[in-house]
Design a protein around this motif. Structure first.
Motif, mmCIF file in Angstrom:
data_model
loop_
_atom_site.group_PDB
_atom_site.id
_atom_site.type_symbol
_atom_site.label_atom_id
_atom_site.label_comp_id
_atom_site.label_asym_id
_atom_site.label_seq_id
_atom_site.Cartn_x
_atom_site.Cartn_y
_atom_site.Cartn_z
ATOM 1 N N SER A 17 27.091 88.785 124.198
ATOM 2 C CA SER A 17 26.172 89.109 123.289
ATOM 3 C C SER A 17 27.187 89.599 122.189
ATOM 4 C CB SER A 17 25.230 88.768 122.947
ATOM 5 O OG SER A 17 24.432 87.256 123.579
ATOM 6 N N ARG A 18 27.223 90.900 123.135
ATOM 7 C CA ARG A 18 27.625 91.984 121.568
ATOM 8 C C ARG A 18 29.541 91.885 121.003
ATOM 9 N NH1 ARG A 18 23.408 94.148 120.188
ATOM 10 N NH2 ARG A 18 21.373 94.637 121.560
ATOM 11 N N SER A 43 22.852 80.412 113.191
ATOM 12 C CA SER A 43 23.487 81.914 112.892
ATOM 13 C C SER A 43 22.138 82.795 112.946
ATOM 14 C CB SER A 43 24.575 82.108 111.955
ATOM 15 O OG SER A 43 25.310 81.052 112.763
ATOM 16 N N GLN A 69 30.733 84.449 115.035
ATOM 17 C CA GLN A 69 29.882 86.285 115.220
ATOM 18 C C GLN A 69 28.708 86.013 114.636
ATOM 19 O OE1 GLN A 69 31.532 87.584 110.997
ATOM 20 N NE2 GLN A 69 33.776 87.722 112.217
ATOM 21 N N GLY A 70 27.862 84.879 114.377
ATOM 22 C CA GLY A 70 26.767 84.846 114.061
ATOM 23 C C GLY A 70 26.222 83.691 115.437
ATOM 24 N N CYS A 95 34.525 83.513 121.071
ATOM 25 C CA CYS A 95 33.927 82.383 120.491
ATOM 26 C C CYS A 95 34.207 81.288 121.333
ATOM 27 C CB CYS A 95 34.169 82.134 119.263
ATOM 28 S SG CYS A 95 33.370 80.611 118.317
ATOM 29 N N LYS A 153 30.140 88.660 119.084
ATOM 30 C CA LYS A 153 29.569 89.153 117.774
ATOM 31 C C LYS A 153 30.739 89.702 116.485
ATOM 32 C CE LYS A 153 25.612 90.866 114.900
ATOM 33 N NZ LYS A 153 25.243 89.340 114.354
ATOM 34 N N LYS A 154 31.471 91.273 118.531
ATOM 35 C CA LYS A 154 32.114 91.519 117.084
ATOM 36 C C LYS A 154 33.527 91.509 117.206
ATOM 37 C CE LYS A 154 33.548 96.545 118.519
ATOM 38 N NZ LYS A 154 33.325 97.889 119.101
ATOM 39 N N ASN A 206 22.808 84.900 117.857
ATOM 40 C CA ASN A 206 21.997 85.770 117.032
ATOM 41 C C ASN A 206 20.361 85.134 117.850
ATOM 42 O OD1 ASN A 206 23.453 87.638 115.404
ATOM 43 N ND2 ASN A 206 23.981 85.788 113.592
#
Length: 627
Positions: free
Chosen positions: A513-514, A421, A526-527, A482, A517-518, A530
């Motif tokens: 990815s964004r 993460s 969320q991680g 996810c 994450k959001k 990264n």
């Protein structure tokens, strides 16, 4: 030992054990028997030492300690009272250790650590570069005591902080001391422990729980494991101080099923503490009562998330759930009772804070990140193992001064902090001070303490794919961002690293990815993006080379590049032709060449060539946006 009836009895016992257990006039071998050294044959060394010592040296004590840190050089030991530090000890060295060191007091030169053959060896642990900049707080008893002996723990000051709290401090003053110390959670988030404890304390209800999160699932991370294996009583004492401060009566240590030695040592420690009145009902004869137990996880990485961990303790599948209610609130903790959850290392820091005071703890580290942090230093670095360093130390000091630099003299490329993460930080951040805020600002995170060093032969895109494949497999699948997003991101990375990427893949990867994450429910989702976002930020040109030039500069990814043979270097051994399963390597009377129409870019010839005459160059650059 008999059951302790009051605090005065404990203080007398502590004084007695300090005089009797580790006497300075008694020869002693402190042998590392942590998981890494055990795998290297530490117990065979112990058995041979016991045989060699026999009746003639029966006064010599062998202490089987927890992890001493320098795992790469294991098995390791310290021989007292001389203080000699031996590394890479074999069971065949037992006779010489007894005859030369125990009998004669002389060091064994071949077992001493040295950076190179040209340098003088280091006789003492403190003179070894790996240990010079370390400051031990959470790991202070690792390497000193036998974790199966509660006598050893009490002899080095164990449970003194608990006795101090029960005899001269109120629950509020214990909480206040932890709050003043600004102890931030060592599990990764860095949330102040004092604030978390206060929230749990204010929750209504008479029944409360303390929980230690030992579900350490990051690849290459073993910080919490070493504490649970090597100093289980230190963890229990920290949990007891928390329970006293917030008014909890029950506690759980949640441990990964893959940590069998930690489970055994923790259960043994709980039994010992209960037998002498340091755990259970009316601890040290006071009104304070707290019962502890161990719960084993089934190996799911997502159970490191607090709500999934609670579900697992309760016997349900480890699914995260939305918050509120938080764990510290009614309905949010174990079986609905308010619960305080902290990382193993966080609890291990509590007894030293209560014993020495908040000001002492804040004198170590930085203003906003006081104290120390334990890291598992792994990857392409000379000295791998467990290190505990003060907050504010730079990445350069950890990697070069402690870690000894990059293997084989190669160039440093990046370091991944925070596990799957976290993020990859390039060379420009080597002088970055390591603390919670600095790492987050740079695009990474502290995490639980994993630190993977990469050299010039590491592909940034391949690294992102590796960590994402881990999080994708470990996703519980509860939330669509996810479950679906990690699959889609991995699909794109697989395409890019096998030479099938199209120009629009990079933009699509960044966008997904964004969104993941959001929109993900818990920290895992969320991680998960990264590593992708950080490598895109700092190594975007490598992504572009993979897509546009069909080229991997690290020569890691198969299916990329144009393969040729440099005739000025080739000495006609023919190994490249033998390695090619597709007949792409052709032979003439005086040379070999690669037929580009038949080459599958499998890297067989590149790997087989002993002198590096097979070269991988950039392919024809693509244009357009692709699909």
């Amino acid at each position: 030992m008999e059951k302790i009836k009051n605090i005065e009895e404990f203080n007398n016992l502590s004084l007695l054990l300090k005089e009797e257990v580790f006497r300075e006039d008694v020869p002693r071998i402190r042998m590392c028997c942590g998981t890494a050294c055990t795998a290297s044959g530490a117990h065979k060394v112990v058995a041979n030492l016991e045989h060699e010592l026999g009746a003639e040296h029966k006064s010599v004590e062998i202490v089987k300690t927890g992890c001493q840190g320098f795992c790469q050089q294991g098995p390791i030991m310290k021989v007292e009272p001389w203080g000699y530090y031996y590394q890479k000890v074999k069971n065949t060295d037992a006779h010489e250790i007894v005859s030369s060191t125990i009998s004669g007091g002389f060091p064994i030169r071949k077992l001493l650590y040295r950076d190179s053959i040209a340098e003088e060896p280091c006789e003492m642990m403190d003179s070894v570069p790996y240990y010079k900049k370390q400051v031990r707080v959470a790991l202070k008893n690792n390497g000193l005591i036998d974790p199966l002996q509660i006598r050893h723990y009490i002899a080095v000051g164990g449970y003194a902080a608990l006795a101090k709290a029960l005899s001269s401090m109120t629950p509020d003053s214990v909480l206040e001391e932890v709050d003043k110390a600004n102890l931030r959670g060592r599990g990764g988030a860095g949330f102040p422990a004092g604030q978390k404890w206060r929230h749990s304390k204010k929750a209504p209800g008479k029944i409360k729980f303390v929980i230690a999160n030992g579900d350490e699932g990051d690849p290459g991370a073993f910080m919490d494991r070493s504490i649970m294996e090597g100093d289980p009583h230190g963890l229990l004492e920290g949990m007891l101080l928390c329970a006293y401060a917030i008014g909890a009566q029950y506690g759980f240590v949640y441990v990964r099923h893959e940590y069998p030695l930690a489970v055994v040592n923790l259960k043994h420690a709980i039994k010992q503490a209960e037998e002498i009145g340091l755990l259970g009902k009316n601890i040290m004869g006071t009104d304070f009562t707290c019962h502890m137990d161990v719960r084993e996880g089934a190996g799911a990485f997502v159970c490191g998330e607090s709500t999934a961990l609670v579900a697992s303790i309760e016997g349900d599948r480890g699914f995260p759930r939305p918050r509120p209610p938080r764990l510290s609130e009614p309905g949010g903790g174990v079986w609905g009772f308010p619960s305080n959850l902290n990382n193993i290392e966080t609890y291990a820091c509590v007894p030293p804070i209560i014993e020495n005071g908040a000001a002492w703890f804040k004198s170590i580290g930085t203003e906003n990140s006081p104290g120390t942090k334990v890291f598992a230093l792994t990857g392409k670095v000379k000295n791998t193992g467990l290190v505990e360093v003060p907050m504010g130390i730079t990445l350069r000091e950890i990697i070069y001064d402690i870690g000894g630099g990059i293997l084989d003299g190669k160039k440093f490329k990046a370091v991944q902090t925070g596990g799957p993460s976290g993020g990859c930080l390039p060379e420009e951040f080597l002088d970055l001070k390591v603390d919670f805020d600095s790492l987050t600002k740079a695009g990474s995170m502290m995490g639980s303490g994993g630190m993977v060093v990469m050299d010039e032969d590491t592909c940034a895109v391949d690294v992102a794919k590796f960590f994402l494949s881990f999080t994708k497999e470990e996703s519980c699948g509860k939330c669509p961002p996810c479950r679906i997003g990690t699959y889609q991101m991995l699909e794109i990375l697989e395409r890019i690293t096998t030479g099938k990427g199209v120009p629009s893949d990079i933009e699509r990867l960044e966008k997904i990815s964004r969104l993941v994450k959001k929109g993900s429910l818990c920290g895992l989702g969320q991680g998960a993006p990264n590593p992708i976002l950080s490598t895109l930020k700092y190594f975007r040109e490598e992504y572009e080379e993979h897509v546009h030039d069909k080229y991997c500069r690290a020569k890691v990814c198969s299916g990329l590049g144009t393969f040729t043979i440099d005739h000025s270097e080739c000495f006609l051994c023919g190994l490249c032709k033998q390695a090619c399963a597709f007949g792409a390597v052709k032979e003439t009377r005086r040379s070999f060449f690669i037929d580009q129409d038949m080459c599958t870019k499998c890297k067989g010839c590149f790997t087989a060539c002993p002198i590096g005459a097979v070269k991988i160059g950039k392919g024809k650059r693509l244009s357009g946006v692709g699909r």
